[in-house]
Design an enzyme around this catalytic site. Structure first.
Site, PDB file in Angstrom:
ATOM      1  CG  HIS A 125       3.556   3.070  -3.578  1.00 41.22           C
ATOM      2  ND1 HIS A 125       4.613   3.788  -3.101  1.00 41.22           N
ATOM      3  CD2 HIS A 125       2.625   3.986  -3.961  1.00 41.22           C
ATOM      4  CE1 HIS A 125       4.350   5.088  -3.206  1.00 41.22           C
ATOM      5  NE2 HIS A 125       3.143   5.220  -3.722  1.00 41.22           N
ATOM      6  CG  ASP A 182       7.015   0.873  -3.030  1.00 36.75           C
ATOM      7  OD1 ASP A 182       6.815   1.549  -4.059  1.00 36.75           O
ATOM      8  OD2 ASP A 182       6.686   1.261  -1.906  1.00 36.75           O
ATOM      9  CD  GLU A 206       6.935   3.020   3.584  1.00 39.42           C
ATOM     10  OE1 GLU A 206       7.938   2.403   3.159  1.00 39.42           O
ATOM     11  OE2 GLU A 206       6.435   3.984   2.994  1.00 39.42           O
TER      12      GLU A 206
END
Length: 184
Positions: free
Chosen positions: A151, A161, A115
């Protein structure tokens, strides 16, 4: 699996030095949002890149520690390049959700999630890209990843994303594997 991340920044897996983090791991964390048991390192072939949806990592780090979240990721990279590591590569964390790539579904079982603090439109900092490419290099050397995907690629129509501001060209330039997708 890692027994620990040594102070020197070296990364060891099963007693073998597999690379260095150049002291990129700033904080090792744990999450309750994971599958039970240990997966075989050889089953991991993908890294999935996400954004956090916020401009700092603190909220995501806190959320990943919350059992109500039902979501987690192996790494969170803050805007200043600080890296938070959750669990180890042998732990199946819940970042991919309903996903499919190359005929395989349920990518949580076969991927590592990273992330990046940011949003759809924010873009990402040079410090984040430096930490990200360092992590990817260590992962390539450690377990031979075949794919680095967004993603949005494994959950099309459901996720967006890391978004249009993500610099895939920079990631490709630093990749040690030709399977990083060229999305430009």
């Amino acid at each position: 699996m890692f027994s620990k991340i040594p102070e020197s920044g070296e990364v060891w897996k099963d007693g073998i030095k597999i690379g260095t983090y150049r002291k990129m791991i700033n904080l090792k964390k744990e999450t309750p949002n994971k599958s039970k048991g240990v997966r075989k390192i050889a089953s991991i072939d993908t890294v999935v890149i996400h954004y956090t949806g916020s401009m700092n990592a603190k909220g995501s780090v806190s959320w990943f520690e919350n059992p109500d979240a039902k979501v987690s990721s192996h790494y969170v990279v803050d805007r200043d390049g600080k890296v938070y590591e959750f669990e180890n590569w042998g732990t199946t964390l819940w970042h991919a959700g309903k996903s499919e790539w190359n005929g395989k579904s349920g990518l949580n079982r076969t991927s590592i999630g990273i992330e990046l603090a940011g949003t759809y439109h924010s873009g990402f900092t040079d410090s984040q890209y430096k930490s990200l490419t360092g992590l990817l290099g260590t992962i390539y050397k450690g377990i031979g990843i075949k794919y680095v995907l967004g993603h949005e690629q494994i959950s099309p129509g459901r996720k967006v994303d890391p978004g249009p501001s993500f610099n895939w060209g920079l990631v490709r330039a630093h990749a040690e594997d030709s399977n990083v997708p060229d999305l430009s």
